[in-house]
Design a protein around this motif. Structure first.
Motif, PDB file in Angstrom:
ATOM      1  N   LEU A   1       1.329   0.671  10.756  1.00 38.57           N
ATOM      2  CA  LEU A   1       1.427   1.154   9.367  1.00 38.57           C
ATOM      3  C   LEU A   1       0.347   2.195   9.066  1.00 38.57           C
ATOM      4  N   GLY A   2      -0.388   2.550  10.087  1.00 33.57           N
ATOM      5  CA  GLY A   2      -1.374   3.621   9.924  1.00 33.57           C
ATOM      6  C   GLY A   2      -2.767   3.141   9.551  1.00 33.57           C
ATOM      7  N   VAL A   3      -2.991   1.822   9.572  1.00 35.01           N
ATOM      8  CA  VAL A   3      -4.318   1.323   9.197  1.00 35.01           C
ATOM      9  C   VAL A   3      -5.320   1.623  10.314  1.00 35.01           C
ATOM     10  N   LYS A   4      -6.440   2.198   9.923  1.00 30.93           N
ATOM     11  CA  LYS A   4      -7.473   2.563  10.901  1.00 30.93           C
ATOM     12  C   LYS A   4      -8.797   1.875  10.566  1.00 30.93           C
ATOM     13  N   LYS A   5      -9.708   1.958  11.513  1.00 30.13           N
ATOM     14  CA  LYS A   5     -11.053   1.424  11.294  1.00 30.13           C
ATOM     15  C   LYS A   5     -11.629   1.973   9.983  1.00 30.13           C
ATOM     16  N   GLY A   6     -12.162   1.090   9.171  1.00 27.82           N
ATOM     17  CA  GLY A   6     -12.792   1.517   7.920  1.00 27.82           C
ATOM     18  C   GLY A   6     -11.856   1.509   6.718  1.00 27.82           C
ATOM     19  N   ASP A   7     -10.528   1.412   6.953  1.00 26.90           N
ATOM     20  CA  ASP A   7      -9.587   1.362   5.816  1.00 26.90           C
ATOM     21  C   ASP A   7      -9.656  -0.019   5.162  1.00 26.90           C
ATOM     22  N   VAL A   8      -9.480  -0.035   3.849  1.00 22.78           N
ATOM     23  CA  VAL A   8      -9.500  -1.320   3.150  1.00 22.78           C
ATOM     24  C   VAL A   8      -8.074  -1.866   3.032  1.00 22.78           C
ATOM     25  N   VAL A   9      -7.866  -3.083   3.519  1.00 29.07           N
ATOM     26  CA  VAL A   9      -6.560  -3.744   3.393  1.00 29.07           C
ATOM     27  C   VAL A   9      -6.721  -4.906   2.404  1.00 29.07           C
ATOM     28  N   THR A  10      -5.876  -4.915   1.391  1.00 29.70           N
ATOM     29  CA  THR A  10      -5.978  -6.005   0.406  1.00 29.70           C
ATOM     30  C   THR A  10      -5.039  -7.139   0.794  1.00 29.70           C
ATOM     31  N   ILE A  11      -5.586  -8.340   0.759  1.00 31.54           N
ATOM     32  CA  ILE A  11      -4.812  -9.530   1.152  1.00 31.54           C
ATOM     33  C   ILE A  11      -4.663 -10.414  -0.086  1.00 31.54           C
ATOM     34  N   TYR A  12      -3.433 -10.511  -0.567  1.00 30.96           N
ATOM     35  CA  TYR A  12      -3.156 -11.287  -1.788  1.00 30.96           C
ATOM     36  C   TYR A  12      -2.210 -12.409  -1.369  1.00 30.96           C
TER      37      TYR A  12
ATOM     38  N   THR B   1      -7.017  -4.046 -10.724  1.00 34.23           N
ATOM     39  CA  THR B   1      -8.395  -3.535 -10.793  1.00 34.23           C
ATOM     40  C   THR B   1      -9.011  -3.497  -9.401  1.00 34.23           C
ATOM     41  N   ARG B   2      -8.794  -4.563  -8.624  1.00 34.77           N
ATOM     42  CA  ARG B   2      -9.401  -4.662  -7.298  1.00 34.77           C
ATOM     43  C   ARG B   2      -8.751  -3.690  -6.308  1.00 34.77           C
ATOM     44  N   LEU B   3      -7.426  -3.515  -6.446  1.00 34.70           N
ATOM     45  CA  LEU B   3      -6.740  -2.554  -5.569  1.00 34.70           C
ATOM     46  C   LEU B   3      -7.225  -1.138  -5.837  1.00 34.70           C
ATOM     47  N   LYS B   4      -7.387  -0.835  -7.105  1.00 33.24           N
ATOM     48  CA  LYS B   4      -7.815   0.520  -7.465  1.00 33.24           C
ATOM     49  C   LYS B   4      -9.221   0.784  -6.953  1.00 33.24           C
ATOM     50  N   ASP B   5     -10.093  -0.178  -7.147  1.00 35.08           N
ATOM     51  CA  ASP B   5     -11.474   0.020  -6.723  1.00 35.08           C
ATOM     52  C   ASP B   5     -11.568   0.114  -5.195  1.00 35.08           C
TER      53      ASP B   5
ATOM     54  N   GLY C   1      -9.140   0.931  -3.113  1.00 37.36           N
ATOM     55  CA  GLY C   1      -8.399   2.096  -2.628  1.00 37.36           C
ATOM     56  C   GLY C   1      -7.413   1.778  -1.509  1.00 37.36           C
ATOM     57  N   SER C   2      -6.994   0.514  -1.378  1.00 38.01           N
ATOM     58  CA  SER C   2      -6.094   0.115  -0.276  1.00 38.01           C
ATOM     59  C   SER C   2      -4.759   0.839  -0.309  1.00 38.01           C
ATOM     60  N   GLU C   3      -4.293   1.191   0.893  1.00 44.64           N
ATOM     61  CA  GLU C   3      -2.946   1.749   1.007  1.00 44.64           C
ATOM     62  C   GLU C   3      -1.970   0.699   1.532  1.00 44.64           C
ATOM     63  N   VAL C   4      -2.536  -0.359   2.124  1.00 46.59           N
ATOM     64  CA  VAL C   4      -1.700  -1.443   2.640  1.00 46.59           C
ATOM     65  C   VAL C   4      -2.142  -2.761   2.007  1.00 46.59           C
ATOM     66  N   MET C   5      -1.137  -3.551   1.609  1.00 47.39           N
ATOM     67  CA  MET C   5      -1.448  -4.866   1.033  1.00 47.39           C
ATOM     68  C   MET C   5      -0.587  -5.912   1.750  1.00 47.39           C
ATOM     69  N   ILE C   6      -1.129  -7.108   1.853  1.00 47.96           N
ATOM     70  CA  ILE C   6      -0.352  -8.215   2.439  1.00 47.96           C
ATOM     71  C   ILE C   6      -0.205  -9.288   1.376  1.00 47.96           C
TER      72      ILE C   6
ATOM     73  N   GLY D   1     -24.281  -3.879   0.035  1.00 49.86           N
ATOM     74  CA  GLY D   1     -24.046  -2.927  -1.034  1.00 49.86           C
ATOM     75  C   GLY D   1     -22.965  -3.396  -1.979  1.00 49.86           C
ATOM     76  N   VAL D   2     -22.776  -2.625  -3.047  1.00 50.56           N
ATOM     77  CA  VAL D   2     -21.640  -2.840  -3.949  1.00 50.56           C
ATOM     78  C   VAL D   2     -20.727  -1.637  -3.719  1.00 50.56           C
ATOM     79  N   TRP D   3     -19.489  -1.906  -3.406  1.00 49.33           N
ATOM     80  CA  TRP D   3     -18.530  -0.873  -3.024  1.00 49.33           C
ATOM     81  C   TRP D   3     -18.487   0.258  -4.045  1.00 49.33           C
ATOM     82  N   LYS D   4     -18.691   1.436  -3.587  1.00 53.25           N
ATOM     83  CA  LYS D   4     -18.651   2.663  -4.389  1.00 53.25           C
ATOM     84  C   LYS D   4     -19.628   2.648  -5.559  1.00 53.25           C
ATOM     85  N   ASN D   5     -20.636   1.806  -5.506  1.00 53.15           N
ATOM     86  CA  ASN D   5     -21.530   1.735  -6.647  1.00 53.15           C
ATOM     87  C   ASN D   5     -22.974   1.384  -6.245  1.00 53.15           C
ATOM     88  N   PRO D   6     -23.629   2.304  -5.514  1.00 57.01           N
ATOM     89  CA  PRO D   6     -24.992   2.011  -5.056  1.00 57.01           C
ATOM     90  C   PRO D   6     -25.967   1.766  -6.208  1.00 57.01           C
TER      91      PRO D   6
END
Ligand code: PRX
Length: 647
Positions: A132-143, A178-182, A184-189, A479-484
């Motif tokens: 599905l194109g998921v690469k190292k470093g991509d965020v995958v959301t698991i719901y 909110t969590r998906l947007k923050d 930035g996942s393109e793939v969700m399970i 860290g806090v994602w996207k919010n140092p």
């Protein structure tokens, strides 16, 4: 105590339980020397643990580096978390049961996965993600609910270096959004549904709503319940994809400091924060805290009751037990459904030896009748654990005696989403186990207490802020994602201490007693929630001017949220407004955040700068003295509030 594996001493009004000689002899750690040894050189200590516990593809050039708010462990080293959980057990434990899944419906059979089977499923899922194109470093959301695919998904991400972000399945579509947007996942399970008290919950419906206006392009859907649900053009059935997939997928070499996962948690503001955990440090800590806290041996079967949506599930359902090559239990259901015998039946049937749960669950179990567990053969139990909130002496003693038959070490583990693994607790072979006291810092970690000015509180018994000292634990958040900025502001008020947000005090053995959060974070039935997040939801109602949410003590759930609401003008139908606000909370966050009381008020006690004095609201709700109110902008509000609360 009769039949006791524990010895007992008393000190003042505290009871100390100690491991017997027999327990000590068999324990992984049986002497407090380990603390002294670790304290001499914590970095060298962790280096040694990391070498022994984890398989590395290449060694580190430097063990530790710190420039607060940044710190790094095992710099330059390479490893893979899924490889450590699975591949390295295949030779000698391929046929051993890695996972026992217990469905909620009793008529459905438990499902077991050997290490090899789990390995194959994870490899297939990893290949599907790659396709599905998921690469190292991509965020995958698991719901996902508590089904085997949640562990398979987590490890599949880890295998290919994707960052997993698990979102608790009981969270609402909005919370997911909110969590998906923050993230930035393109793939969700996700799954079609799951069972809750025998009924099907349509998870897919929430998932469909939750992905609106996000980057999600593909959704893998696990068929759990077979209910009719809307399938969109983004969806792919998990089983169809896995069927076609190859069962070998190379584990990606991850730098120790590469991100392993994000986990959103509540802070003091309305927006949840994505807590970032690295790979090498996190798994080193997950491995050793599991091994030493729960005294893990080859044939242990561990049941940690936490949902995988929380950090406890990550570290002690998934990573910790699997890293150690033992058997872990995943339970889909609610602890007391369909009857209060359920947890004890599970322990008896699956010969659970390590049981790890939360005080709120224990209070619920106890409320059904102290004697229920006594009807069961629970002799397989060896170690008991508690986590998530302060445990009171009554519940602690019931747990020790009625569940552990007075012979199992009971460890109360203090830690947080941010710390990744346990931080303060006694060790089973060392002790002591003291009701309501968490114990000492895990070997190789250092905690202390500071006052408002940031000075260390040396005196025993004096309360202050619980902080961690350098060198910071390998599993602590990076860290806090996207919010140092938020990372720095929340946790690093200076460059000396990691700030936990909890209050605590110490005894003269350096043991900690946790008091609870000193900020506006609530612990409702062990779930962490932000009052700010709830207030944001309530404030959106057209009739609401301002709201303040606080925690009210509750016998079963620890605390429950109640709201003080200032409306815009008179309201005719209070009941209707309450219902509308409640619905908004459920929609905005989820049923776990339901409010347990509304107070419609004209004003809230405020400082001259306009800040709501929650301390006063908290005292009022508990019926305590409010103390000095002379600095308030509106001291007269307090008397009025007293009357409203009295009803
Ligand atoms: O207030 C402390 C409480 O739970 C908070 C962390 O919540 P969360 O990130 O959801 O992680 C929960 C599971 C690790 C802490 O700041 N807490 C956790 N364990 C204990 C505790 N309070 C008292 N005693 C504990 N054993």
């Amino acid at each position: 105590m009769e039949n006791s594996g524990l010895n007992k001493t008393e000190e003042g009004d505290r009871i100390f339980f100690w491991p017997s000689e027999e327990i000590k002899q068999k324990a992984c750690v049986n002497s407090s020397e380990v603390y002294d040894q670790a304290e001499k050189d914590p970095v060298a200590f962790w280096e040694d643990l990391a070498s022994k516990g984890i398989a590395w593809f290449s060694k580190w050039e430097k063990a530790y580096e710190e420039k607060i708010p940044d710190f790094k462990w095992f710099i330059g080293a390479e490893t893979n978390a899924a490889y450590n959980c699975l591949d390295r057990h295949l030779n000698d434990k391929g046929d051993k049961t890695a996972l026992i899944w217990i469905p909620e419906i009793k008529e459905e059979e438990a499902k077991k996965y050997s290490y090899r089977q789990l390995y194959e499923e994870v490899n297939k899922a990893a290949n599907v993600l790659k396709s599905l194109g998921v690469k190292k470093g991509d965020v995958v959301t698991i719901y996902l609910p508590m089904i085997p695919e949640i562990i398979i998904s987590v490890l599949a991400c880890a295998r290919i270096g994707a960052v997993h972000s698990v979102v608790f399945s009981a969270y609402s579509a909005e919370a997911l959004n909110t969590r998906l947007k923050d993230g930035g996942s393109e793939v969700m399970i996700t799954s079609d549904g799951y069972y809750r008290k025998g009924k099907i919950e349509d998870l897919k419906k929430k998932a469909n709503e939750g992905i609106q206006d996000t980057n999600v392009k593909k959704v893998l859907v696990v068929k759990r319940t077979g209910n009719e649900t809307e399938i969109t053009e983004k969806d792919l059935w998990w089983h169809e994809q896995l069927e076609k997939a190859d069962n070998e997928c190379e584990a990606v070499k991850m730098k120790s400091e590469d991100l392993l996962f994000l986990l959103y948690t509540s802070g003091t503001t309305g927006k949840p924060k994505g807590v970032m955990h690295d790979t090498g440090g996190y798994i080193t800590q997950a491995y050793w805290t599991s091994k030493w806290d729960f005294d893990l041996h080859e044939d242990d079967v561990m049941w940690c009751t936490s949902d995988l949506g929380w950090v406890t599930g990550h570290s002690y359902v998934c990573y910790g037990p699997l890293l150690n090559g033992i058997t872990t239990v995943l339970f889909e259901g609610l602890i007391d459904w369909p009857n209060p015998e359920r947890p004890w039946e599970i322990i008896e049937e699956h010969k659970i030896s390590v049981f790890y749960t939360a005080p709120t669950a224990l209070r619920l179990m106890m409320s059904h009748g102290k004697e229920i567990p006594e009807k069961f053969g629970l002799e397989s139990l060896r170690v008991l654990g508690s986590v998530g909130e302060c445990i009171d002496q009554k519940t602690w003693l019931w747990y020790l005696n009625s569940v552990g038959k007075g012979k199992c070490p009971l460890i109360d583990t203090w830690w947080q989403t941010e710390t990744g693994g346990t931080m303060i607790n006694s060790l089973p072979g060392v002790g002591p186990f003291i009701p309501a006291w968490a114990g000492n810092s895990f070997p190789g970690t250092r905690h202390t207490i500071i006052d408002e000015e940031g000075n260390e509180v040396i005196k025993t018994g004096e309360q202050g802020y619980l902080v961690q000292k350098s060198p910071f634990a390998p599993g602590l958040l990076r860290g806090v994602w996207k919010n140092p900025e938020r990372f720095k502001k929340t946790y690093w008020r200076n460059d000396k201490y990691y700030f936990s947000g909890d209050g605590a005090y110490r005894d003269d053995g350096g043991r900690f007693r946790i008091i609870g959060r000193l900020d506006d974070v609530l612990k409702v039935a062990g779930h962490r929630m932000s009052t700010g997040e709830m207030e944001n939801v309530i404030d959106k109602h057209a009739a609401v001017n301002e709201a303040a949410v606080i925690g009210k003590p509750d016998e079963l759930r620890g605390e429950v949220p109640v709201a003080f609401v200032i409306t815009k003008g008179e309201i005719d139908d209070k009941e209707r407004l309450e219902k509308e606000l409640q619905d908004m909370i459920v929609k905005g966050i989820g049923p776990i955040a339901k409010l347990k009381g509304f107070y419609f008020v004209e004003s809230l006690p405020k400082t001259r700068s306009g800040k709501i004095m929650r301390r006063i609201l908290k005292s009022l709700i508990k019926g305590e003295e409010v103390g000095d109110i002379s600095t308030l902008q509106n001291p007269e509000s307090v008397e009025k509030l007293k009357e409203i609360i009295k009803g």
